[in-house]
Scaffold this active site. Structure first.
Site, short mmCIF file in Angstrom:
data_model
loop_
_atom_site.label_atom_id
_atom_site.label_comp_id
_atom_site.label_asym_id
_atom_site.label_seq_id
_atom_site.Cartn_x
_atom_site.Cartn_y
_atom_site.Cartn_z
N GLU A 27 0.87 -1.37 -0.06
CA GLU A 27 -0.21 0.02 -0.05
C GLU A 27 0.76 1.07 0.00
O GLU A 27 2.06 1.15 0.82
CB GLU A 27 -0.93 0.00 1.39
CG GLU A 27 -1.96 1.23 1.36
CD GLU A 27 -2.70 1.18 2.85
OE1 GLU A 27 -3.45 2.13 2.65
OE2 GLU A 27 -2.37 0.56 3.54
N ARG A 78 6.73 -13.01 8.91
CA ARG A 78 7.29 -11.68 8.63
C ARG A 78 8.63 -11.43 9.44
O ARG A 78 8.74 -12.26 10.47
CB ARG A 78 6.47 -10.54 8.96
CG ARG A 78 5.96 -10.32 10.40
CD ARG A 78 5.19 -9.43 10.64
NE ARG A 78 5.46 -8.16 10.46
CZ ARG A 78 5.00 -6.82 10.43
NH1 ARG A 78 3.71 -6.83 10.58
NH2 ARG A 78 5.57 -5.93 10.50
N LYS A 106 3.36 0.99 9.78
CA LYS A 106 3.56 2.40 9.23
C LYS A 106 3.16 3.63 9.65
O LYS A 106 3.47 4.74 9.68
CB LYS A 106 3.22 2.08 7.82
CG LYS A 106 4.28 1.38 6.67
CD LYS A 106 3.59 1.39 5.23
CE LYS A 106 2.37 0.49 5.04
NZ LYS A 106 2.21 0.40 3.57
#
Length: 635
Positions: free
Chosen positions: A128, A350, A360
């Protein structure tokens, strides 16, 4: 068919039955009265198309059934008369297995059983554009690139998931493309979820009309509570007509429309909460979209857009982190309900590091509040941040790929990350010298061997790698040493002046002197450098123009090893994360350019952030050096 048409066919044999059948029909017609596709002997085009057909399970099924007489005749003839093609097939398969074996040997296991990989592999990277890429994104991108390009010789698609105009900027989308290029990742295509807004709108209309979605004006807190307890929304049984009318209100951004969202009608009390009627469309009239402007007042969520666009774009294998595992059944529900082409999922763990967060939203808060210098701050866990700190791209790629696509979630220490980088830079980093400005001690060199006048001599930049070249080292009767070194001396002690020779310490002030202002050293160049305990760095103040430098050290941004979701960021922010020391450096440092990496003898490795002619915080005429961790210190 013309040659260019045949070439187009050869690149289009990657789909399901319906998508490849038109190409097979064209080949069937072209091969009437022909032994080869072009000319009278095996051509590169014959080989290319035969290999494309061979690797496509759907095409092979048609050929084995004899559905196309001429195509089957040609395919069989090539296989029997030209066995060298089989060698090429085996070589390609062996190469793929070798890459996987090499990657697995280097670290993580890459021996995955990707479903239907023989039909072709198309992976995608789906960030994104709401911030800069961090090291977690780097793992997703590199793994998708490995499986899409290297292991299976398929494709990698980059799609920017721009469905939330409140968070997204063109700056971020451009940065993502640039960072991927820096990491050596070259996607075959670049698309945007916003390219499909019309299609996604029609898809949502279809879900409403089929009774698989409804409009809901339940407030956020109540909806969260109901989903958690498995309670049906009071709006769940709205009629199709009512839902369509409200969806139209949402599209127009009316007062009534703004109260509502659209939810998929999947389940109320499924044990997997991701299946409890997720939101698939929301209103946003406040923020114009950075690509579509104010055309749309409603936007699809990731949960709807991801499976729909993945299927549309031909993605075969979608790799994403294990935080999305609960959404896999939801992803499949959309594929099944909308009767879309299958997309296979693979989850990987991850990368998590101690005293680091990868949210973020939280990283953006640090930037917006001025806690850091920007997204590329060397304290940030972004791709640009770790690069500015001194991480090289080869070391970054190697470290991440060694982690592999394992599903095991671990929290790593930064030491192994930076240790991998040290292996990359140590053999090639030129050596230079620095002495603290604040703590410099004047040294007078005496003795028969002391130079009458200052002079320079060529010395290797790297003692173990002469290919790095040479540098000028100045020698004279006037030197400066670091205060800490001089404080460790004893009067009469023999020491080694690195890159010069031995010397005896003379005229050392009394122990009470603090700081020590000056000292005398009597050269003894015949002395054995192996016999001394102290090898010290030094700089001549004559015979060269000393260069002023800023030496920056950085610490973790937070004080807690693992920041939990409910933790307040402000309570765990490290109050002091950057310190700077002014230093004198040898003249050679003045010629360094931004991004050069050096080693300051007995201090460590540094990346040049600003050259002497660059402006830094309103100042010029000094070199700015950022300390590079080596894996020994937890920074």
């Amino acid at each position: 068919m013309k040659i260019d048409e045949l070439v187009a066919v050869s690149t289009s044999l990657g789909g399901e039955f319906k998508s490849i059948e038109p190409h097979l029909i064209r080949l069937e017609k072209h091969l009437i009265l022909r032994t080869y596709l072009g000319g009278y002997s095996l051509s590169e085009l014959d080989t290319k198309i035969w290999l494309a057909l061979k690797s496509n399970r759907a095409a092979v099924s048609f050929i084995k059934k004899g559905s196309y007489i001429n195509l089957t005749r040609w395919f069989t003839y090539i296989e029997q008369v030209h066995p060298e093609i089989q060698t090429e097939v085996k070589a390609a398969d062996d190469a793929r297995k070798a890459k996987i074996a090499a990657a697995s040997k280097a670290g993580g296991s890459y021996n995955l059983a990707l479903q239907d990989a023989d039909k072709g592999v198309v992976c995608r990277f789906l960030p994104e554009p709401s911030g800069y890429l961090h090291i977690g994104h780097a793992k997703a991108a590199l793994l998708s690139d490995f499986f899409g390009h290297q292991a299976y010789k398929g494709q990698l698609r980059l799609r920017l998931d721009d469905t939330n105009p409140s968070k997204e900027k063109e700056e971020y989308q451009d940065a993502i493309v640039e960072d991927l290029a820096l990491m050596g990742i070259k996607p075959d295509t670049l698309t945007y979820t916003s390219d499909y807004f019309d299609h996604l709108y029609n898809t949502c209309l279809g879900l409403i009309k089929s009774g698989n979605a409804y409009a809901d004006d339940t407030d956020v807190d109540t909806m969260r509570e109901e989903r958690g307890k498995g309670i049906a929304s009071k709006r769940r049984e709205r009629t199709v007509e009512e839902n369509l009318a409200i969806f139209d209100q949402m599209k127009s951004g009316t007062e009534e429309g703004l109260k509502n969202c659209i939810r998929a009608k999947i389940s109320v009390d499924n044990p997997n909460k991701a299946m409890r009627d997720p939101v698939i469309y929301r209103c946003n009239t406040k923020d114009p979209h950075h690509r579509t402007g104010t055309k749309w007042k409603i936007y699809p969520t990731y949960d709807l857009a991801c499976p729909v666009v993945d299927s549309l774009e031909g993605v075969t294998h979608a790799l994403r982190s294990t935080e999305y595992t609960d959404r896999n059944p939801q992803f499949q529900w959309f594929l099944d309900t909308l009767k879309l082409r299958q997309v296979h999922m693979w989850d990987f763990a991850r990368m998590n590091f101690i005293r680091t967060f990868l949210s973020k939203r939280k990283l953006a808060k640090l930037v917006d509040t001025g806690r850091v210098w920007g997204w590329d701050d060397p304290r940030m866990p972004t791709i640009r941040g770790v690069r500015r700190r001194g991480m090289t791209i080869p070391a970054l790629r190697d470290f991440i790929l060694k982690q592999g696509p394992s599903r095991n979630v671990v929290v790593m220490d930064w030491t192994s990350f930076w240790a991998a980088n040290k292996k990359e830079i140590d053999p090639v980093a030129p050596r230079h010298t620095a002495v603290s400005v604040k703590d410099a001690v004047k040294v007078t060199v005496i003795g028969e061997e002391a130079p009458a006048e200052a002079y320079t001599a060529d010395k290797p930049k790297h003692p173990k790698n002469l290919a790095i070249g040479t540098k000028k080292v100045a020698f004279s009767q006037e030197l400066i040493l670091d205060q800490a070194d001089v404080k460790s001396f004893k009067d009469g002690e023999e020491i080694t002046l690195m890159q010069w020779g031995n010397a005896f310490v003379r005229d050392l002030p009394a122990e009470s002197a603090d700081p020590i202002p000056s000292v005398t050293c009597e050269l003894n160049l015949k002395g054995d450098v192996r016999s001394t305990n102290k090898k010290v760095t030094w700089l001549s103040t004559q015979g060269q123009n000393l260069v002023k430098a800023e030496l920056w050290e950085f610490d973790y941004l937070i004080t807690k090893d693992k920041l939990e979701e409910e933790d307040e960021l402000e309570k765990f922010l490290n109050p002091s994360t950057a310190t700077m020391e002014e230093a004198f450096c040898d003249e050679g440092v003045g010629s360094l350019k931004k991004d050069d990496i050096i080693q300051l003898e007995r201090r460590g490795y540094y990346r040049v952030d600003q050259g002497i002619d660059d402006e830094w915080q309103g100042k010029k005429g000094r070199v700015v050096l950022f300390s590079i961790p080596t894996g020994k210190a937890n920074k």
